[in-house]
Design a protein around this motif. Structure first.
Motif, PDB file in Angstrom:
ATOM      1  N   LYS B 324     -19.951  -7.550  16.894  1.00 18.18           N
ATOM      2  CA  LYS B 324     -21.261  -8.051  16.875  1.00 18.18           C
ATOM      3  C   LYS B 324     -21.650  -8.936  18.041  1.00 18.18           C
ATOM      4  CE  LYS B 324     -21.694  -7.878  11.821  1.00 18.18           C
ATOM      5  NZ  LYS B 324     -20.441  -7.609  11.574  1.00 18.18           N
ATOM      6  N   THR B 325     -20.908  -8.637  18.958  1.00 21.31           N
ATOM      7  CA  THR B 325     -21.042  -9.565  20.360  1.00 21.31           C
ATOM      8  C   THR B 325     -21.535  -8.700  21.485  1.00 21.31           C
ATOM      9  OG1 THR B 325     -19.928 -11.570  19.626  1.00 21.31           O
ATOM     10  CG2 THR B 325     -20.190 -11.138  22.039  1.00 21.31           C
ATOM     11  N   CYS B 326     -22.580  -8.704  22.139  1.00 21.18           N
ATOM     12  CA  CYS B 326     -23.009  -8.016  23.387  1.00 21.18           C
ATOM     13  C   CYS B 326     -22.079  -7.767  24.248  1.00 21.18           C
ATOM     14  CB  CYS B 326     -24.460  -8.177  23.599  1.00 21.18           C
ATOM     15  SG  CYS B 326     -25.034  -7.206  24.948  1.00 21.18           S
ATOM     16  N   PRO B 327     -21.519  -6.817  24.780  1.00 20.38           N
ATOM     17  CA  PRO B 327     -20.496  -6.673  25.884  1.00 20.38           C
ATOM     18  C   PRO B 327     -21.237  -7.114  27.176  1.00 20.38           C
ATOM     19  CG  PRO B 327     -20.341  -4.683  24.775  1.00 20.38           C
ATOM     20  CD  PRO B 327     -21.577  -5.439  23.984  1.00 20.38           C
ATOM     21  N   VAL B 328     -22.401  -6.791  27.271  1.00 20.63           N
ATOM     22  CA  VAL B 328     -23.461  -6.893  28.450  1.00 20.63           C
ATOM     23  C   VAL B 328     -23.642  -8.304  28.478  1.00 20.63           C
ATOM     24  CG1 VAL B 328     -25.448  -6.472  29.516  1.00 20.63           C
ATOM     25  CG2 VAL B 328     -24.593  -4.690  28.444  1.00 20.63           C
ATOM     26  N   GLY B 329     -24.074  -8.870  27.416  1.00 21.56           N
ATOM     27  CA  GLY B 329     -24.233 -10.520  27.328  1.00 21.56           C
ATOM     28  C   GLY B 329     -23.029 -11.021  27.726  1.00 21.56           C
ATOM     29  N   MET B 330     -22.016 -10.691  27.224  1.00 24.56           N
ATOM     30  CA  MET B 330     -20.590 -11.389  27.599  1.00 24.56           C
ATOM     31  C   MET B 330     -20.144 -11.204  29.071  1.00 24.56           C
ATOM     32  SD  MET B 330     -16.729 -10.606  25.774  1.00 24.56           S
ATOM     33  CE  MET B 330     -15.460 -11.351  26.429  1.00 24.56           C
ATOM     34  N   VAL B 331     -20.305 -10.097  29.704  1.00 23.67           N
ATOM     35  CA  VAL B 331     -20.243 -10.263  31.151  1.00 23.67           C
ATOM     36  C   VAL B 331     -21.146 -10.877  32.014  1.00 23.67           C
ATOM     37  CG1 VAL B 331     -20.104  -8.526  33.079  1.00 23.67           C
ATOM     38  CG2 VAL B 331     -19.066  -7.755  30.942  1.00 23.67           C
ATOM     39  N   LEU B 332     -22.285 -10.976  31.500  1.00 29.24           N
ATOM     40  CA  LEU B 332     -23.323 -11.516  32.076  1.00 29.24           C
ATOM     41  C   LEU B 332     -22.976 -13.231  32.098  1.00 29.24           C
ATOM     42  CD1 LEU B 332     -26.273 -12.615  32.945  1.00 29.24           C
ATOM     43  CD2 LEU B 332     -27.167 -12.480  30.901  1.00 29.24           C
ATOM     44  N   ASP B 361     -28.473  -9.799  33.867  1.00 32.93           N
ATOM     45  CA  ASP B 361     -29.376 -10.600  33.190  1.00 32.93           C
ATOM     46  C   ASP B 361     -30.825  -9.532  32.818  1.00 32.93           C
ATOM     47  OD1 ASP B 361     -30.833 -12.908  32.041  1.00 32.93           O
ATOM     48  OD2 ASP B 361     -32.246 -12.452  33.915  1.00 32.93           O
ATOM     49  N   ALA B 362     -30.952  -8.837  33.806  1.00 33.36           N
ATOM     50  CA  ALA B 362     -32.003  -7.823  33.513  1.00 33.36           C
ATOM     51  C   ALA B 362     -31.831  -6.817  32.554  1.00 33.36           C
ATOM     52  CB  ALA B 362     -32.651  -7.270  34.890  1.00 33.36           C
ATOM     53  N   ILE B 363     -30.660  -6.211  32.733  1.00 37.04           N
ATOM     54  CA  ILE B 363     -30.425  -5.204  31.608  1.00 37.04           C
ATOM     55  C   ILE B 363     -30.295  -5.854  30.466  1.00 37.04           C
ATOM     56  CG2 ILE B 363     -28.341  -3.981  30.794  1.00 37.04           C
ATOM     57  CD1 ILE B 363     -27.456  -3.784  34.036  1.00 37.04           C
ATOM     58  N   GLU B 364     -29.545  -7.020  30.345  1.00 33.28           N
ATOM     59  CA  GLU B 364     -29.568  -7.622  28.816  1.00 33.28           C
ATOM     60  C   GLU B 364     -31.010  -7.910  28.369  1.00 33.28           C
ATOM     61  OE1 GLU B 364     -28.381 -10.347  25.657  1.00 33.28           O
ATOM     62  OE2 GLU B 364     -29.715 -10.830  27.331  1.00 33.28           O
ATOM     63  N   ARG B 365     -31.864  -8.401  28.989  1.00 36.13           N
ATOM     64  CA  ARG B 365     -33.397  -8.534  28.424  1.00 36.13           C
ATOM     65  C   ARG B 365     -33.895  -7.169  28.199  1.00 36.13           C
ATOM     66  NH1 ARG B 365     -36.114 -10.095  32.389  1.00 36.13           N
ATOM     67  NH2 ARG B 365     -34.828 -10.516  34.313  1.00 36.13           N
ATOM     68  N   GLN B 417     -33.109   1.418  25.740  1.00 38.16           N
ATOM     69  CA  GLN B 417     -33.923   0.956  24.724  1.00 38.16           C
ATOM     70  C   GLN B 417     -34.917  -0.258  25.187  1.00 38.16           C
ATOM     71  OE1 GLN B 417     -31.380   0.025  21.272  1.00 38.16           O
ATOM     72  NE2 GLN B 417     -30.272   2.076  21.548  1.00 38.16           N
ATOM     73  N   HIS B 418     -34.656  -0.454  26.502  1.00 36.96           N
ATOM     74  CA  HIS B 418     -35.403  -1.606  27.172  1.00 36.96           C
ATOM     75  C   HIS B 418     -35.328  -2.964  26.171  1.00 36.96           C
ATOM     76  CE1 HIS B 418     -37.098   0.854  29.934  1.00 36.96           C
ATOM     77  NE2 HIS B 418     -37.559   1.520  29.013  1.00 36.96           N
ATOM     78  N   ARG B 419     -34.032  -3.189  25.491  1.00 30.43           N
ATOM     79  CA  ARG B 419     -33.608  -4.202  24.695  1.00 30.43           C
ATOM     80  C   ARG B 419     -32.191  -4.391  24.549  1.00 30.43           C
ATOM     81  NH1 ARG B 419     -32.935  -4.152  19.112  1.00 30.43           N
ATOM     82  NH2 ARG B 419     -32.203  -1.856  18.565  1.00 30.43           N
ATOM     83  N   CYS B 420     -31.998  -5.581  24.161  1.00 31.18           N
ATOM     84  CA  CYS B 420     -30.492  -5.666  23.583  1.00 31.18           C
ATOM     85  C   CYS B 420     -30.387  -5.113  22.293  1.00 31.18           C
ATOM     86  CB  CYS B 420     -30.150  -7.199  23.964  1.00 31.18           C
ATOM     87  SG  CYS B 420     -28.134  -7.567  23.225  1.00 31.18           S
ATOM     88  N   PRO B 421     -29.707  -4.325  21.866  1.00 26.69           N
ATOM     89  CA  PRO B 421     -29.228  -3.728  20.721  1.00 26.69           C
ATOM     90  C   PRO B 421     -28.700  -4.785  19.657  1.00 26.69           C
ATOM     91  CG  PRO B 421     -28.520  -2.248  22.360  1.00 26.69           C
ATOM     92  CD  PRO B 421     -28.719  -3.468  23.071  1.00 26.69           C
ATOM     93  N   TYR B 422     -28.089  -5.808  20.260  1.00 30.79           N
ATOM     94  CA  TYR B 422     -27.320  -6.916  19.317  1.00 30.79           C
ATOM     95  C   TYR B 422     -28.361  -7.930  18.897  1.00 30.79           C
ATOM     96  CZ  TYR B 422     -23.077  -4.432  21.066  1.00 30.79           C
ATOM     97  OH  TYR B 422     -22.059  -3.453  21.290  1.00 30.79           O
ATOM     98  N   ARG B 423     -29.396  -7.908  19.743  1.00 29.93           N
ATOM     99  CA  ARG B 423     -30.273  -8.858  19.101  1.00 29.93           C
ATOM    100  C   ARG B 423     -31.426  -8.518  18.224  1.00 29.93           C
ATOM    101  NH1 ARG B 423     -29.915 -13.628  22.467  1.00 29.93           N
ATOM    102  NH2 ARG B 423     -28.959 -13.174  24.509  1.00 29.93           N
ATOM    103  N   HIS B 424     -31.566  -9.423  17.235  1.00 29.55           N
ATOM    104  CA  HIS B 424     -32.438  -8.522  16.185  1.00 29.55           C
ATOM    105  C   HIS B 424     -33.761  -9.479  16.127  1.00 29.55           C
ATOM    106  CE1 HIS B 424     -29.093  -6.252  14.889  1.00 29.55           C
ATOM    107  NE2 HIS B 424     -28.288  -7.228  14.748  1.00 29.55           N
TER     108      HIS B 424
END
Ligand code: FMN
Ligand code: SF4
Ligand code: FES
Lengths: 902, 424, 159
Positions: B324-332, B361-365, B417-424
């Motif tokens: 449930k945790t975004c790997p991109v966010g974690m690496v960020l 950060d850009a990817i995550e956003r 998707q231009h968004r973080c799939p882990y954020r709702h």
């Protein structure tokens, strides 16, 4: 000699170099930023990456920083390896993430090392799309601009300012990609070497503020090799001019002299050339005393008439004029009527100094040798203020011994950070004996402050300890004797000891004591060197020419009646007491002055002829080492301005002494000079003569990119004007000519294909940071007597004794303020102190005067009202008065005076 | 199983006071050590094959035997105990210092003796206030008892020991940054060689070791190298503090034989994932190690074996990534840390890491572009060891490299998707 | 580098104790700053110069280290310092929620001080308590296994 392999080809390189240094010396281009030829490697910028292979079978290799890797025998590298090329390209990309794309408005543009390296690495496209970091800039004083956004964090500035030049008011601040280079708060940089940041910084963070006021790109500057006129060290410079004004001064590398550096007086003192006080037309003073401008012919006719009618003509030479101009004057008036433009005391001191260099056994030290000395003893000289770049050399000398003592750690000498970490704050022997505290005190092993007599006695005592044949000093106090033992011990142990003295403390005995120390050392160690500081850019040249002091001119005038006085490039009021100067100028029936600037003496002259400054002249100066160095006009003289020697040549004709002016060209006067005074024979070889050509061409003063040459006059005439002729040198006031490297003494600018910044100097050296191709410029005129019988000086002064109610007033110096010409530059004037008198707290107590309280001291015949500075480092019984500051009229001879509280 | 590091540590971490510590056998090892020659101790440490627990795994015996010994050595010599522990996800040295400060002090004395150090500094993380109190007390008591100071326990060996607390920078933990920090300078790295054992604090020979590393030494001295080696499951000697954090059932820290498998630590000790969460991957030893995934559960947690997986043992404290945790966010998050802590000395690290952070950060956003992935991947090569001045940046790109390897589709999904799939 | 140092006797005494640990005055720089900061809350330019003078450093030499460390404050901070761990484990298990809660409650952003000067909120790198994440430190006190509700309770105890 180790052999290294670059792209599989073998090359011999000098032992002990790092790969970057070795490859640049071989002529390869490897980009770099943090490495500096004089400050060596720290491995921070990661720009100089190359591929290193284990052996010939290793095809993979690994990326290493060439500046941090020893070029050992058998080392195999590739510069062209695709991964290395890519890494270097990305390194530029990293730097460009934040670097502003402001080249068109950046003063560094066109001579920017970052631009060059960016080109070299082929970085053309910016892949990032994020915001750049920005900074606030600081006010750093009158000399430097600060534009931190351009910083690429190579750390050169802080390494130079602190590590190399010993400054403490500048540092790295903050962290990660917001590191900042500057001061704790806005304010004037305290180091007198701050201007070097302009050349040390590979981009436009620190630029020349004085240039910014009349900015010109490097390629649009007309440049020529020159010599600094602001002290006797003779630092080599490259002045740049445009549209008839001088725009800036840059360093001109000379491995024996100033290497990569200048002091701020030398760099920023140039503005006098553009000063409103310049004399540009001949002036005649009519019967009513009012000056009128005159045409050249009128002036020559009138002065010629005066000279012809005068029964006696007395010439007063100048230590800031070229050898040739002085020689010309000597020809005009005859050797017996040639007086040196300095006071008796200075003449005596100077001839004593020359005598020590000429007849003593010890060679004079070049600045390069001074920097490599491993034990130094300074007697009487405030080195930082009278010979600034020597301070820089002495600072390096203090690293020698500590570096030697950690040899077992096998740290390569170029591994700068590691070396400094290993030696920490340890300093090699540097002993200072001066009349007041100096900027070097904090780096000294011992700094002894005493009266000149006591400094001399210490020196004599040291000499006696080194060689019992040298006279001993009676009645030496125990602590001084102990100090003498410490100094003698360290000097005796040294491999390359250096003794520094000079004329600035005003006492011959100090000079003699220094000579004794050097002589005594020389008997043990032939690597001993002596360095004698002198006040003016041509003090030694004038001294070697010989002549009487200006004081005695007055007797001559009186004795002879109707006399004309010809004063060469000199303000007599700086050398004589006001009354004496008045006397001299009033007694003469006619006064002719040749100078470039208006001053008190020109104001009193009947005739003033506009002399060229160094920037408009070709000539020779002899520096304190005894090195004759040629300087060339960077500007064609405008209007009636011409070299003094030309004026005098024409006066010889106008006065009927010769049928025509004897010297049409510079080479002709040099030829005459050498014939008349063979001691100056090497002067002819200090630079190639005017007929010298490279591939049949002259050396252009303008770069091949010089722009606007025709446009300048387009409103008047669309035809390109004929460039001014230059009969005096192989240089041309033109962009046409030989584009490759000329002989070292003729280098008008450092430029090489792909190297537009000052780093191009690498391409002009036989080995990077070594001698310039064909040898460093300049010819030494004085070498010690090979079989010289050492005769020690034996007159030891009595110990200093305080006199009730009196203080011994001794001269003090300020790098900004004490020198005559540079003070006309606005920045120098801003940093010059107000006049003062410095006394010990004890004496201040006796006088019942507080800091800034006024005292009256009758220096020379004029009273001086000076505010008191209370300075614990001034020995009791002494008072220090700074020389040359406006309002101070004194020749600097130590003198007992009563101070009166006002 | 013997637990030389944690045998005295109580569950509430309330440490033994010095008397209790002595009763438990404390300071016996020091007495024994003082009977041996320093060189003998070095030899034992070499034979025990203990590899540095600070993260780099350099053999401790090898380091010590490079220290100049005897009369010719430049003096004073220093021992610096690296207690800066600022590696994200790492909480092992804290346990030792809070739970058994006397052991840390005793270990430091023996280690110092082994290189004939004159002064020992414990370089402590600013945030470890409790550890600071306890170490201060332990040092003071050691002085009182004659374990420190002049002629320790009547021997000819003397040692001063001080606690130095940092003002907070990750680079203070880097061996050479630590030396500069000790001198009151900016904690930037130093050129090597010359190594710290030749040119360390104030230019004098200095050994730098991690707290956990030296804490092994009393056991080696009292039980011998062979016994120490035998504690592990592999050829590298000793036990190791392994920790697990993240969304596992029982986050914690355990002293286990070196070479215990990843799976064992994760399942048997940490209890596997918390209910409702799935395992996706882990960093085996702090922020500057690369991601490992399920297939690595059999790998042994020692330096050699971890290197073979493409990751590193690092500090041995595992950080778990759940589904449930975004790997991109974690690496960020990780790169944000490294970019902030980069000292600014060398270009690739100073400029490269913020660039990586900005791209992540850009990817995550949801503002990322595919070219970003290329540049990110390039940097895992560009910022490798040897290319940068110290190991900070190479450590920083380890988790990035792993994430690009194992979670590439997550990056691509963000971009597509231009968004973080882990954020709702 | 001239002028007298205006340190208090207490500050001087503590700095002197530190000086005894080291071979150079410079080495005590960061610690001396921390001592002065303890009494004065932050390091103003004046405080920096006071310490520099005492340690015989130039202002730049001391500022160079003062500005590089995380926990020497060159700007004023509140009475209480909230250091919220923003490193990886805490981030995984709830940092963002905690941060949002604190920011909302105190009406400030990360890096800011409440208008009443009570709190300054700063991010902190890993506090070494990952097994008890998420965590924060207020002044010298570590708080572990936090939840937004727990944060509310804790903040209430600070005046
Ligand atoms: C950026 C960076 C941070 C480090 N931080 C620590 C640390 O906090 N504690 C530590 O013991 N080692 C740390 N290290 C490793 C040390 O450089 C060094 O290898 C270690 O202290 C040596 O001790 P050891 O051999 O006992 O492991 C760090 C390394 C790097 C590159
Ligand atoms: S200011 Fe200039 S010299 Fe200094 S680090 Fe930046 S680029 Fe280098
Ligand atoms: S020139 Fe080699 S790393 Fe900078």
């Amino acid at each position: 000699m180790p052999t290294i392999y670059v792209e599989g080809q073998p090359y011999e390189v000098s032992p002990g170099l790092n790969l970057l240094h070795a490859c640049l010396s071989l002529g390869f281009n490897i980009p770099y930023f943090c490495w500096h030829p004089a400050m060596h490697s720290v491995g921070a910028c990661r720009q100089c990456a190359v591929k290193l292979f284990k052996d010939e079978n290793d095809t993979k290799g690994k990326i290493v920083m060439s500046c941090m890797t020893l070029a050992r025998d058998g080392t195999r590298i590739s510069i062209a390896d695709p991964q290395a090329v890519w890494f270097r390209k990305v390194a530029i990309e990293w730097l460009m993430l934040n670097h502003p794309h402001d080249c068109p408005v950046c003063d560094e543009g066109g001579e920017c090392h970052l631009q060059d390296m960016t080109e070299m690495c082929g970085h053309v496209y910016r892949r990032t799309r994020f915001k750049k970091r920005t900074y606030r800039n600081q006010y750093l004083g009158p000399f430097l601009t600060h534009e931190m956004n351009r910083c690429i964090q190579c750390y050169r500035c802080v390494r130079f300012y602190r590590g190399y030049a010993g400054g403490r008011d500048f540092h790295t601040l903050a962290w990660h990609n917001s590191v900042y280079f500057g001061r704790h708060q806005d304010g004037v940089l305290q180091s007198k070497f701050s201007g070097n940041l302009v050349e040390v910084c590979p981009t436009g963070v620190f630029d020349d503020k004085t240039l910014a006021r009349h900015y010109v790109r490097k390629w649009d500057l007309q440049t020529a090799p020159s010599i600094c006129v602001h002290c006797a060290l003779g630092c080599n410079t490259i002045p740049g001019a445009r549209y008839g004004t001088l725009r800036r001064i840059r360093n001109r590398y000379n491995g024996d002299v100033n290497s990569y550096w200048l002091c701020d007086r030398g760099r920023y003192g140039y503005e006098f050339v553009n000063s409103p006080q310049r004399i540009r037309r001949p002036l005649l003073r009519n019967g009513d005393g009012r000056p009128t401008l005159a045409a050249k012919e009128t002036a020559l006719t009138q002065i010629g008439g005066v000279l012809r009618e005068s029964r006696h003509v007395i010439g007063i030479g100048s230590a800031r004029a070229s050898l040739e101009s002085n020689f010309a004057l000597r020809c005009l008036v005859g050797p017996e009527n040639f007086y040196l433009g300095t006071c008796r005391a200075e003449v005596q001191l100077l001839s004593a100094a020359i005598d020590v260099l000429r007849n003593g056994p010890v060679p004079s030290a070049s600045l390069h040798e001074a920097a490599w000395a491993d034990a130094v003893f300074v007697l009487g000289e405030d080195v930082p203020n009278v010979a600034p770049v020597l301070e820089l050399a002495l600072r390096q000398s203090t690293l020698r011994k500590p570096s030697d003592t950690i040899q077992d750690l096998h740290i390569e000498p170029w591994n700068d950070a590691a070396l400094r970490e290993a030696i920490q704050t340890e300093k090699g022997p540097l002993f200072l004996a001066t009349t007041y505290s100096t900027d070097l005190d904090a780096s000294a092993t011992q700094a002894y402050h005493a009266a000149p007599q006591d400094i001399a006695r210490l020196g004599f005592a040291v000499a006696n300890l080194l060689d019992a044949n040298a006279p001993s000093v009676p009645g030496l106090l125990a602590p001084i004797a102990a100090l003498a033992r410490q100094i003698a011990g360290q000097l005796a142990e040294a491999r390359r000891p250096l003794v520094v003295a000079g004329v600035h403390c005003g006492m011959g005995a100090v000079l003699q004591a220094a000579a004794n120390v050097a002589y005594a050392l020389q008997r043990k160690n032939e690597n001993t060197r002596i360095c004698l500081a002198a006040p003016w850019c041509n003090s030694l040249g004038l001294g070697m020419m010989g002549g009487k002091c200006v004081d005695s001119a007055i007797d001559a005038l009186r004795a002879r009646g109707s006399t004309t006085l010809v004063v060469l490039e000199s303000d007599l009021y700086r050398h004589l007491d006001v009354a004496e100067a008045n006397n001299l100028l009033n007694t003469a029936n006619h006064v002719v002055v040749l100078d470039s600037l208006r001053h008190k003496t020109t104001d009193k002259a009947d005739f003033v002829l506009p002399a060229g400054t160094f920037a408009e002249s070709t000539g020779t100066f002899v520096n304190n080492e005894g090195r004759a160095q040629r300087f060339f006009a960077v500007l064609p003289p405008a209007g009636e301005v011409q070299e003094s020697w030309r004026w005098i040549g024409e006066l010889l004709a106008a006065s009927g002494q010769r049928s025509s002016a004897p010297w049409q060209t510079f080479d002709e006067i040099v030829e005459d000079l050498v014939r008349a005074m063979p001691a100056f024979a090497p002067v002819a070889r200090a630079a190639p003569s005017a007929d010298f050509r490279m591939a049949g061409q002259r050396i252009p003063r303008q770069s091949h990119r010089y722009s606007g040459r025709t446009a300048i006059h387009a409103a008047v005439n669309v035809h390109e004007p004929q460039p001014p002729a230059d009969p005096d040198s192989p240089l041309a006031f033109s962009m046409e000519g030989y584009l490759n490297q000329p002989p070292s003494s003729l280098i008008p600018r450092f430029w090489a294909p792909q190297w537009n910044s000052v780093q191009a100097v690498n391409k002009f050296q036989e080995e990077v940071a070594g001698v310039l191709r064909g040898g460093n410029p300049g010819k030494r005129l004085i070498e010690p007597q090979a079989d010289g019988q050492v005769e020690y000086f034996t007159e030891i002064p009595e110990a200093f004794e305080r006199r009730e109610g009196y203080l011994l007033v001794v001269p003090g110096y300020h790098v900004f303020g004490s020198e005559e010409l540079s003070i006309l530059s606005s920045g120098v004037a801003e940093l010059a102190p107000m006049p003062y008198i410095a006394v010990n707290p004890e004496d201040a107590g006796k006088l019942i005067v507080r800091e800034n309280g006024l005292v009256d001291v009758a220096l020379s015949t004029t009273s001086h009202y000076l505010p008191v500075r209370i300075a614990p480092a001034v020995p009791p019984g002494l008072a220090v008065v700074p020389m040359g500051l406006p309002g101070i009229q004194w020749n600097g001879q130590p003198v007992w005076k009563k101070l009166l509280r006002t | 199983m013997e637990k030389p590091l944690t045998q005295n540590i109580r569950p509430d971490r309330e440490p033994l006071d010095i008397r209790e510590y002595e009763q438990a056998g404390g300071y016996q090892a020091l007495r024994q050590a003082l009977q041996m020659s320093p060189l003998k101790i070095q030899e034992m440490v070499t034979d025990a094959y203990i590899r540095g627990r600070g993260g780099a795994g350099f053999p401790t015996g090898k380091k010590w035997s490079a220290v100049p010994m005897g009369d010719k050595a430049r003096r004073p010599k220093f021992f610096a105990i690296n207690a800066d522990e600022m590696e994200p996800g790492t909480f092992k040295d804290r346990l030792l210092m809070e739970g058994d400060p006397n052991l840390v002090v005793e270990s430091a004395i023996i280690a110092s003796y082994a290189i004939e150090a004159d002064v020992a500094y414990i370089f402590l993380r600013w945030a470890y206030k409790l550890a600071a109190q306890r170490l201060t007390k332990a040092i003071a008591q050691a002085y009182e008892k004659g374990y420190l100071g002049w002629n320790i326990l009547g021997s000819s060996y003397s040692l001063e020991m001080y606690l130095h607390t940092s003002a907070g920078r990750y680079m203070c933990g880097e061996e050479n940054g630590l030396l500069n920090a000790m001198e009151g300078k900016r904690p930037i790295p130093r050129t090597r060689p010359p190594h710290a054992v030749m040119v360390g604090i104030w230019g004098k020979p200095t050994a730098v070791n991690n707290v956990e590393t030296i804490a092994c030494v009393p056991y080696i001295v009292s039980h011998g190298s062979a016994a120490f080696k035998a504690l592990s499951h592999t050829e590298e000697g000793g036990t190791k503090l392994y920790g697990v954090s993240g969304r596992v059932k029982r986050p914690g820290i355990w002293e286990l034989p070196l070479g215990t498998t990843l799976g064992e630590i994760f399942h048997d000790y940490a209890g596997g994932m918390r209910d409702g969460y799935q395992f996706r991957g882990l960093l085996p030893g702090g922020a500057s190690t690369s991601f490992l995934v399920e297939k690595h559960f059999d790998a042994r947690m020692d330096f050699g074996s971890m290197d073979k997986t493409g990751s590193r043992l690092g500090t041995g404290t595992i950080i778990v990534l759940d589904d449930k945790t975004c790997p991109v966010g974690m690496v960020l998050n990780l790169e944000q840390f490294f970019a902030r802590e980069s000292c600014g000395w060398c270009t690739p690290c100073r400029e490269g890491l913020p660039w990586l952070r900005d791209m992540l950060d850009a990817i995550e956003r949801g503002a990322g572009i595919l070219e970003d992935l290329e540049i990110l991947q390039e940097h895992t090569w560009l910022l490798q060891l040897g290319h940068t001045f110290c190991a900070l940046a190479p450590g920083a790109v380890m988790p990035l490299d792993g994430a690009l390897k194992y979670f590439r589709e997550d990056f691509e999904n963000h971009i597509r998707q231009h968004r973080c799939p882990y954020r709702h | 580098m001239s002028g007298a140092s205006m340190l208090t006797d207490e500050e001087k005494r503590e700095i002197d104790e530190e000086l005894a640990k080291y071979r150079t005055k410079r080495a005590a720089g960061p610690e001396a700053l921390k001592i002065v900061q303890k009494y004065r809350g932050w390091i103003s330019d004046e405080s920096l110069r006071d310490v520099a003078r005492y340690l015989e450093l130039s202002d730049e030499e001391l500022d160079s280290v003062a500005t590089c460390y995380n926990f020497i404050f060159r700007r004023p901070v509140g009475r209480h310092l909230i250091l919220l761990c923003d490193s990886v484990t805490c981030w995984v298990v709830g940092y963002e929620d905690l941060r949002a809660r604190i920011e909302q409650r105190l009406g400030i952003q990360m890096g800011q001080t409440t208008p009443d000067g009570r709190f300054t909120l700063l991010p902190a790198a890993c506090l070494g308590a990952c097994d008890r994440a998420p965590v924060m430190m207020i002044d010298e006190q570590l708080y572990v296994e936090l939840s937004p509700a727990k944060v509310d309770e804790i903040l209430d105890t600070y005046r």
